[in-house]
Design a protein around this motif. Structure first.
Motif, PDB file in Angstrom:
ATOM      1  N   LEU A 142       0.827  -1.201   0.000  1.00 34.92           N
ATOM      2  CA  LEU A 142       0.000   0.000   0.000  1.00 34.92           C
ATOM      3  C   LEU A 142       0.864   1.254   0.000  1.00 34.92           C
ATOM      4  CD1 LEU A 142      -2.818  -0.994   2.520  1.00 34.92           C
ATOM      5  CD2 LEU A 142      -2.871  -1.056   0.027  1.00 34.92           C
ATOM      6  N   GLY A 143       0.588   2.136  -0.922  1.00 36.49           N
ATOM      7  CA  GLY A 143       1.314   3.403  -0.983  1.00 36.49           C
ATOM      8  C   GLY A 143       2.621   3.338  -1.733  1.00 36.49           C
ATOM      9  N   LEU A 144       2.949   2.206  -2.331  1.00 37.29           N
ATOM     10  CA  LEU A 144       4.220   2.045  -3.047  1.00 37.29           C
ATOM     11  C   LEU A 144       3.948   1.722  -4.510  1.00 37.29           C
ATOM     12  CD1 LEU A 144       7.354   1.655  -3.129  1.00 37.29           C
ATOM     13  CD2 LEU A 144       6.915  -0.762  -2.644  1.00 37.29           C
ATOM     14  N   ASP A 145       4.570   2.494  -5.401  1.00 40.48           N
ATOM     15  CA  ASP A 145       4.497   2.201  -6.824  1.00 40.48           C
ATOM     16  C   ASP A 145       5.593   1.186  -7.138  1.00 40.48           C
ATOM     17  OD1 ASP A 145       4.282   2.070  -9.534  1.00 40.48           O
ATOM     18  OD2 ASP A 145       4.668   4.190  -9.928  1.00 40.48           O
ATOM     19  N   HIS A 146       5.241  -0.091  -7.079  1.00 41.11           N
ATOM     20  CA  HIS A 146       6.246  -1.145  -7.244  1.00 41.11           C
ATOM     21  C   HIS A 146       6.622  -1.379  -8.703  1.00 41.11           C
ATOM     22  CE1 HIS A 146       2.531  -3.251  -8.137  1.00 41.11           C
ATOM     23  NE2 HIS A 146       3.216  -4.274  -8.600  1.00 41.11           N
ATOM     24  N   THR A 147       5.966  -0.667  -9.629  1.00 38.22           N
ATOM     25  CA  THR A 147       6.327  -0.829 -11.034  1.00 38.22           C
ATOM     26  C   THR A 147       7.639  -0.126 -11.359  1.00 38.22           C
ATOM     27  OG1 THR A 147       5.037   1.134 -11.688  1.00 38.22           O
ATOM     28  CG2 THR A 147       3.895  -0.997 -11.670  1.00 38.22           C
ATOM     29  N   LYS A 148       8.084   0.748 -10.469  1.00 43.02           N
ATOM     30  CA  LYS A 148       9.358   1.435 -10.665  1.00 43.02           C
ATOM     31  C   LYS A 148      10.492   0.587 -10.089  1.00 43.02           C
ATOM     32  CE  LYS A 148       7.284   6.055 -10.391  1.00 43.02           C
ATOM     33  NZ  LYS A 148       7.271   7.350  -9.661  1.00 43.02           N
ATOM     34  N   ASP A 149      11.723   0.938 -10.452  1.00 36.11           N
ATOM     35  CA  ASP A 149      12.874   0.226  -9.918  1.00 36.11           C
ATOM     36  C   ASP A 149      12.983   0.490  -8.423  1.00 36.11           C
ATOM     37  OD1 ASP A 149      13.533  -0.734 -12.413  1.00 36.11           O
ATOM     38  OD2 ASP A 149      14.865   0.943 -12.886  1.00 36.11           O
ATOM     39  N   LEU A 150      13.128  -0.583  -7.666  1.00 36.92           N
ATOM     40  CA  LEU A 150      13.192  -0.477  -6.211  1.00 36.92           C
ATOM     41  C   LEU A 150      14.568  -0.905  -5.709  1.00 36.92           C
ATOM     42  CD1 LEU A 150       9.743  -2.113  -5.334  1.00 36.92           C
ATOM     43  CD2 LEU A 150      10.271   0.325  -5.458  1.00 36.92           C
ATOM     44  N   HIS A 151      15.175  -0.036  -4.928  1.00 40.73           N
ATOM     45  CA  HIS A 151      16.452  -0.372  -4.301  1.00 40.73           C
ATOM     46  C   HIS A 151      16.256  -0.712  -2.828  1.00 40.73           C
ATOM     47  CE1 HIS A 151      18.524   0.929  -7.926  1.00 40.73           C
ATOM     48  NE2 HIS A 151      17.824   2.044  -7.900  1.00 40.73           N
ATOM     49  N   LYS A 152      15.199  -0.183  -2.252  1.00 39.19           N
ATOM     50  CA  LYS A 152      14.867  -0.489  -0.865  1.00 39.19           C
ATOM     51  C   LYS A 152      13.388  -0.224  -0.646  1.00 39.19           C
ATOM     52  CE  LYS A 152      16.500   0.120   3.871  1.00 39.19           C
ATOM     53  NZ  LYS A 152      17.444   0.820   4.769  1.00 39.19           N
ATOM     54  N   LEU A 153      12.759  -1.048   0.161  1.00 42.71           N
ATOM     55  CA  LEU A 153      11.338  -0.880   0.437  1.00 42.71           C
ATOM     56  C   LEU A 153      11.133   0.163   1.533  1.00 42.71           C
ATOM     57  CD1 LEU A 153      10.162  -4.603   0.458  1.00 42.71           C
ATOM     58  CD2 LEU A 153      10.124  -2.982  -1.439  1.00 42.71           C
ATOM     59  N   PRO A 154      10.256   1.141   1.318  1.00 41.78           N
ATOM     60  CA  PRO A 154       9.990   2.147   2.357  1.00 41.78           C
ATOM     61  C   PRO A 154       9.239   1.541   3.529  1.00 41.78           C
ATOM     62  CG  PRO A 154       8.505   2.448   0.494  1.00 41.78           C
ATOM     63  CD  PRO A 154       9.484   1.395   0.081  1.00 41.78           C
ATOM     64  N   TYR A 155       9.672   1.874   4.737  1.00 36.19           N
ATOM     65  CA  TYR A 155       9.044   1.315   5.938  1.00 36.19           C
ATOM     66  C   TYR A 155       7.579   1.716   6.038  1.00 36.19           C
ATOM     67  CZ  TYR A 155      13.892   0.444   7.330  1.00 36.19           C
ATOM     68  OH  TYR A 155      15.189   0.020   7.376  1.00 36.19           O
ATOM     69  N   SER A 156       7.248   2.924   5.574  1.00 36.35           N
ATOM     70  CA  SER A 156       5.865   3.396   5.683  1.00 36.35           C
ATOM     71  C   SER A 156       4.910   2.494   4.908  1.00 36.35           C
ATOM     72  CB  SER A 156       5.763   4.839   5.170  1.00 36.35           C
ATOM     73  OG  SER A 156       6.193   4.915   3.809  1.00 36.35           O
ATOM     74  N   ALA A 157       5.326   2.043   3.724  1.00 34.26           N
ATOM     75  CA  ALA A 157       4.485   1.162   2.916  1.00 34.26           C
ATOM     76  C   ALA A 157       4.323  -0.200   3.583  1.00 34.26           C
ATOM     77  CB  ALA A 157       5.091   0.999   1.519  1.00 34.26           C
TER      78      ALA A 157
END
Length: 382
Positions: free
Chosen positions: A194-209
């Motif tokens: 929730l709240g994360l656009d995972h279609t973009k390149d991810l280097h680290k997952l945000p804690y808020s999501a």
């Protein structure tokens, strides 16, 4: 809202939430009454013209000319009469009349969404972000067996919101469309965290999501739904992050929840993922100098059964005796996590600790063979 209602909501509940801070009194119908001239252009209708139109409709109906009466009603935008007359004709004419009424409404008018909905037509609001809350509330509150927007119209609106970069709005709408959370590695799914656009390149997952998704999972659990299986890998990542700042006890509690989910339905998880969870449990238990908890024993049995091809869930709970294979796994993992002994430590203590974790080269080869089909090259847990 989910927490308040123990994980169960209906369309009108969500509509109330969507409209909580919205001004729904604005109406696009508060304009002069218009109709069509002889060339098909919209013109303002005077009271005299309206009176003449009613006379024409009456005369047509006296003569049984319902289609002609319908056309006069549509021409002068007298929709109550037009819709009433259309019900006496064919279903095709009635549907066409409803569509013509829908076209006459302003594009941002939520009533337009409703009229298109009952005409079994995808609302035009699904391709616009204007007043999306009100349009979504209108759709969710007026579901029926005939038109089910959960898999069509609402998802179309979610895609529109996503294309405009409105991630939170898109995810909210996707959930209302019945979309399930998937792995963040699945770029084709509408929602992973929730709240994360995972279609973009991810280097680290945000804690808020992660935290937002965890709250959602908890709320759904209140309604008796199972845990979100793809999310367990992200929770393992988060537990490791918690452990990195020295919060070993909290990280272990996190792992206990993951382990309980695995032990409840082990078929839903890959063996290598179960192994990663088990490795982290052993590491934290060792760092905390605690005895191995019962739930870790259950996870160990689950891992062994998966490795041996045992699929009966009851088997993982019926035996509390560790097999020789799993004993070697545990010994290997304890050896792997053992910290080096300081050089100034007494030789006697070094000898004692070495005996606890000592393995022969032959045993080490057995460990590697046992785990060969579970391990993968180092990569992010999620």
């Amino acid at each position: 809202l989910l927490c308040k209602q123990n994980g169960v909501v209906i369309g009108t509940d969500v509509a109330e939430l969507l409209l909580a801070d919205q001004d729904t009194t604005t109406s696009y119908s508060k304009t002069n009454i218009t109709g069509y001239d002889s060339e098909g252009q919209l013109v303002e209708i005077t009271e005299d013209q309206k009176s003449e139109a009613i006379d024409q409709i009456r005369e047509c109906l006296f003569e049984g000319q319902r289609k002609e009466a319908l056309e006069v009603s549509v021409k002068y935008q007298m929709w109550s009469l037009a819709l009433m007359i259309s019900t006496t004709l064919s279903s095709e004419i009635m549907s066409d009349t409803m569509q013509r009424f829908s076209i006459s409404l302003h594009v941002d008018e939520p009533l337009k969404s409703f009229s298109q909905l009952v005409s079994n037509v995808e609302p035009g609001s699904c391709s616009s972000t204007s007043r999306w809350r009100q349009h979504l509330a209108m759709i969710l509150s007026n579901q029926s067996d005939k038109y089910d927007p959960n898999f069509n119209y609402v998802l179309s609106l979610a895609n529109t919101l996503a294309s405009e970069g409105m991630v939170h709005a898109s995810h909210f709408t996707s959930l209302m469309a019945g979309s399930k959370l998937t792995s963040v590695l699945d770029k084709t799914s509408p929602i992973a965290l929730l709240g994360l656009d995972h279609t973009k390149d991810l280097h680290k997952l945000p804690y808020s999501a992660i935290q937002l998704t965890e709250i959602y999972e908890y709320a759904k659990l209140l309604g008796g739904e199972p845990c979100i299986v793809p999310f367990q890998a992200v929770k393992l990542f988060y537990a490791k992050e918690v452990a990195k700042v020295g919060q070993y006890s909290k990280a272990l509690q996190y792992l206990q929840q993951i382990s309980n989910n695995i032990n409840f339905n082990p078929k839903s998880y890959r063996a290598r993922f179960i192994l990663r969870v088990y490795e982290e449990c052993i590491r934290l238990v060792h760092l905390l100098h605690r005895p191995l908890p019962d739930w870790v024993d259950l996870l160990r049995e689950t891992l062994t059964n998966r490795n041996l091809g045992i699929s009966n869930r009851s088997t993982a709970y019926s035996s509390r005796v560790a097999t020789p294979d799993i004993q070697r796994v545990a010994q290997y993992l304890l050896h792997k996590q053992k910290q080096p002994v300081p050089a100034d430590q007494p030789a006697s203590q070094q000898s004692t600790e070495s005996l606890e974790v000592n393995t022969t080269q032959q045993q080490s080869a057995q460990h590697q063979e046992l785990l060969a089909n579970l391990h993968q090259p180092e990569q992010a847990d999620w």
